[in-house]
Design a protein around this motif. Structure first.
Motif, PDB file in Angstrom:
ATOM      1  N   CYS A 284     -13.125  12.150  -7.292  1.00  0.00           N
ATOM      2  CA  CYS A 284     -12.644  12.675  -8.578  1.00  0.00           C
ATOM      3  C   CYS A 284     -12.792  11.646  -9.696  1.00  0.00           C
ATOM      4  N   THR A 285     -12.590  10.360  -9.363  1.00  0.00           N
ATOM      5  CA  THR A 285     -12.764   9.310 -10.368  1.00  0.00           C
ATOM      6  C   THR A 285     -14.214   9.242 -10.812  1.00  0.00           C
ATOM      7  N   LEU A 286     -15.148   9.250  -9.854  1.00  0.00           N
ATOM      8  CA  LEU A 286     -16.572   9.221 -10.204  1.00  0.00           C
ATOM      9  C   LEU A 286     -16.980  10.459 -10.994  1.00  0.00           C
TER      10      LEU A 286
ATOM     11  N   THR B 292      -1.033  10.114 -15.096  1.00  0.00           N
ATOM     12  CA  THR B 292       0.229   9.684 -14.503  1.00  0.00           C
ATOM     13  C   THR B 292       0.092   9.321 -13.036  1.00  0.00           C
ATOM     14  N   SER B 293      -1.080   9.555 -12.451  1.00  0.00           N
ATOM     15  CA  SER B 293      -1.249   9.273 -11.042  1.00  0.00           C
ATOM     16  C   SER B 293      -2.700   8.935 -10.745  1.00  0.00           C
ATOM     17  N   CYS B 294      -2.936   8.414  -9.556  1.00  0.00           N
ATOM     18  CA  CYS B 294      -4.282   8.010  -9.142  1.00  0.00           C
ATOM     19  C   CYS B 294      -5.149   9.203  -8.782  1.00  0.00           C
ATOM     20  N   LEU B 295      -6.457   8.989  -8.932  1.00  0.00           N
ATOM     21  CA  LEU B 295      -7.450   9.947  -8.478  1.00  0.00           C
ATOM     22  C   LEU B 295      -8.182   9.337  -7.293  1.00  0.00           C
ATOM     23  N   CYS B 296      -8.731  10.175  -6.431  1.00  0.00           N
ATOM     24  CA  CYS B 296      -9.542   9.679  -5.319  1.00  0.00           C
ATOM     25  C   CYS B 296     -10.891   9.211  -5.871  1.00  0.00           C
ATOM     26  N   ASN B 297     -11.672   8.573  -5.015  1.00  0.00           N
ATOM     27  CA  ASN B 297     -12.969   8.049  -5.408  1.00  0.00           C
ATOM     28  C   ASN B 297     -13.868   9.149  -5.973  1.00  0.00           C
TER      29      ASN B 297
ATOM     30  N   MET C 260       0.831  -1.176   0.000  1.00  0.00           N
ATOM     31  CA  MET C 260       0.000   0.000   0.000  1.00  0.00           C
ATOM     32  C   MET C 260       0.880   1.245   0.000  1.00  0.00           C
ATOM     33  N   THR C 261       0.473   2.198  -0.794  1.00  0.00           N
ATOM     34  CA  THR C 261       1.219   3.437  -0.912  1.00  0.00           C
ATOM     35  C   THR C 261       0.295   4.597  -0.586  1.00  0.00           C
ATOM     36  N   GLN C 262       0.741   5.501   0.263  1.00  0.00           N
ATOM     37  CA  GLN C 262      -0.018   6.702   0.568  1.00  0.00           C
ATOM     38  C   GLN C 262       0.367   7.777  -0.440  1.00  0.00           C
ATOM     39  N   ILE C 263      -0.627   8.259  -1.182  1.00  0.00           N
ATOM     40  CA  ILE C 263      -0.390   9.322  -2.157  1.00  0.00           C
ATOM     41  C   ILE C 263      -1.522  10.330  -2.042  1.00  0.00           C
ATOM     42  N   ASN C 264      -1.457  11.371  -2.821  1.00  0.00           N
ATOM     43  CA  ASN C 264      -2.526  12.354  -2.889  1.00  0.00           C
ATOM     44  C   ASN C 264      -3.159  12.293  -4.263  1.00  0.00           C
ATOM     45  N   CYS C 265      -4.453  12.536  -4.300  1.00  0.00           N
ATOM     46  CA  CYS C 265      -5.174  12.588  -5.570  1.00  0.00           C
ATOM     47  C   CYS C 265      -4.526  13.653  -6.452  1.00  0.00           C
ATOM     48  N   SER C 266      -4.256  13.295  -7.684  1.00  0.00           N
ATOM     49  CA  SER C 266      -3.581  14.238  -8.585  1.00  0.00           C
ATOM     50  C   SER C 266      -4.486  15.388  -9.007  1.00  0.00           C
ATOM     51  N   GLN C 267      -5.782  15.293  -8.710  1.00  0.00           N
ATOM     52  CA  GLN C 267      -6.701  16.363  -9.093  1.00  0.00           C
ATOM     53  C   GLN C 267      -7.051  17.280  -7.923  1.00  0.00           C
ATOM     54  N   CYS C 268      -7.402  16.702  -6.756  1.00  0.00           N
ATOM     55  CA  CYS C 268      -7.862  17.536  -5.636  1.00  0.00           C
ATOM     56  C   CYS C 268      -6.915  17.496  -4.433  1.00  0.00           C
ATOM     57  N   ASN C 269      -5.893  16.679  -4.511  1.00  0.00           N
ATOM     58  CA  ASN C 269      -4.862  16.561  -3.473  1.00  0.00           C
ATOM     59  C   ASN C 269      -5.334  15.848  -2.202  1.00  0.00           C
ATOM     60  N   THR C 270      -6.486  15.183  -2.239  1.00  0.00           N
ATOM     61  CA  THR C 270      -6.965  14.407  -1.100  1.00  0.00           C
ATOM     62  C   THR C 270      -6.054  13.199  -0.892  1.00  0.00           C
ATOM     63  N   PRO C 271      -5.653  12.922   0.356  1.00  0.00           N
ATOM     64  CA  PRO C 271      -4.832  11.732   0.606  1.00  0.00           C
ATOM     65  C   PRO C 271      -5.614  10.457   0.281  1.00  0.00           C
ATOM     66  N   LEU C 272      -4.950   9.477  -0.296  1.00  0.00           N
ATOM     67  CA  LEU C 272      -5.578   8.201  -0.573  1.00  0.00           C
ATOM     68  C   LEU C 272      -4.550   7.098  -0.517  1.00  0.00           C
ATOM     69  N   THR C 273      -5.049   5.892  -0.347  1.00  0.00           N
ATOM     70  CA  THR C 273      -4.187   4.719  -0.320  1.00  0.00           C
ATOM     71  C   THR C 273      -4.292   4.027  -1.665  1.00  0.00           C
ATOM     72  N   CYS C 274      -3.166   3.839  -2.297  1.00  0.00           N
ATOM     73  CA  CYS C 274      -3.118   3.183  -3.604  1.00  0.00           C
ATOM     74  C   CYS C 274      -2.449   1.825  -3.425  1.00  0.00           C
ATOM     75  N   ASN C 275      -3.062   0.810  -3.980  1.00  0.00           N
ATOM     76  CA  ASN C 275      -2.514  -0.538  -3.858  1.00  0.00           C
ATOM     77  C   ASN C 275      -1.838  -0.920  -5.173  1.00  0.00           C
ATOM     78  N   VAL C 276      -0.764  -0.232  -5.499  1.00  0.00           N
ATOM     79  CA  VAL C 276      -0.083  -0.440  -6.772  1.00  0.00           C
ATOM     80  C   VAL C 276       0.540  -1.824  -6.895  1.00  0.00           C
ATOM     81  N   ASN C 277       0.822  -2.468  -5.761  1.00  0.00           N
ATOM     82  CA  ASN C 277       1.428  -3.799  -5.794  1.00  0.00           C
ATOM     83  C   ASN C 277       0.424  -4.889  -6.133  1.00  0.00           C
ATOM     84  N   ASP C 278      -0.868  -4.624  -5.884  1.00  0.00           N
ATOM     85  CA  ASP C 278      -1.916  -5.585  -6.200  1.00  0.00           C
ATOM     86  C   ASP C 278      -3.144  -4.800  -6.661  1.00  0.00           C
ATOM     87  N   ILE C 279      -3.148  -4.407  -7.905  1.00  0.00           N
ATOM     88  CA  ILE C 279      -4.205  -3.546  -8.430  1.00  0.00           C
ATOM     89  C   ILE C 279      -5.585  -4.190  -8.315  1.00  0.00           C
TER      90      ILE C 279
END
Length: 119
Positions: A46-48, A39-44, A1-20
Motif C-alpha cells: 500500500c505504501t508503494l 494516523t497509522s502505518c501502511l503495509c509495503n 515491535m508492534t503488530q498492527i494491521n495496514c490501515s488501508q488493506c488490513n494486512t498484518p504488519l510489524t511496526c517498529n515505532v520504538n526505533d523508526i
C-alpha cells in the motif's frame, strides 16, 4: 515491535515505532509529503502504491520540474522493486522514476525513458 494491521488493506504488519530507523518503511525514499490525516502505518504494498500514485502526478509536470524533484533522491542506491524497477519475464525493467533519479538519458531507447528518446 508492534503488530498492527495496514490501515488501508488490513494486512498484518510489524511496526517498529520504538526505533523508526530500524523499521522497514525507513528503507523507502521519503517521496510522499507529510500527510496530517495519516494516523497509522501502511503495509509495503500500500505504501508503494501510494508513492506511485503521487509520482504519476509528478510525471505530468514539465520534464525539468520532474528532474528537479527527483534530484534530491539521486544519492539513494537502494533500488526498490515496484518503485525503481519491476521484474518482467526474468528481466529487470527500470521505471520512469529510476531514470528521473539518474538525471540524464543514456540514449539506449529504454522502455520507460522520461526524456523522450526513441531509437
Amino acid at each position: 515491535m508492534t503488530q498492527i494491521n495496514c490501515s488501508q488493506c488490513n494486512t498484518p504488519l510489524t511496526c517498529n515505532v520504538n526505533d523508526i530507523t530500524a523499521c522497514w518503511c525507513n528503507q523507502l525514499p521519503a517521496i510522499l509529503p507529510l500527510d496530517s490525516s495519516a494516523t497509522s502505518c501502511l503495509c509495503n504494498r500500500c505504501t508503494l502504491e501510494k508513492i506511485n500514485i503521487y509520482l504519476e502526478n509528478i510525471f505530468t509536470l514539465p520534464i525539468k520540474a520532474q528532474i528537479e524533484f527527483a534530484k534530491q533522491f539521486r544519492g539513494n542506491d537502494n533500488l526498490v522493486e515496484g518503485l525503481d524497477y519491476t521484474m518482467q519475464n526474468g528481466y529487470i525493467v527500470f521505471s520512469k522514476w529510476f531514470f528521473l533519479k539518474r538525471g540524464t538519458c543514456c540514449k539506449n531507447g529504454c522502455k520507460n525513458c522520461p526524456y523522450g528518446y526513441k531509437k
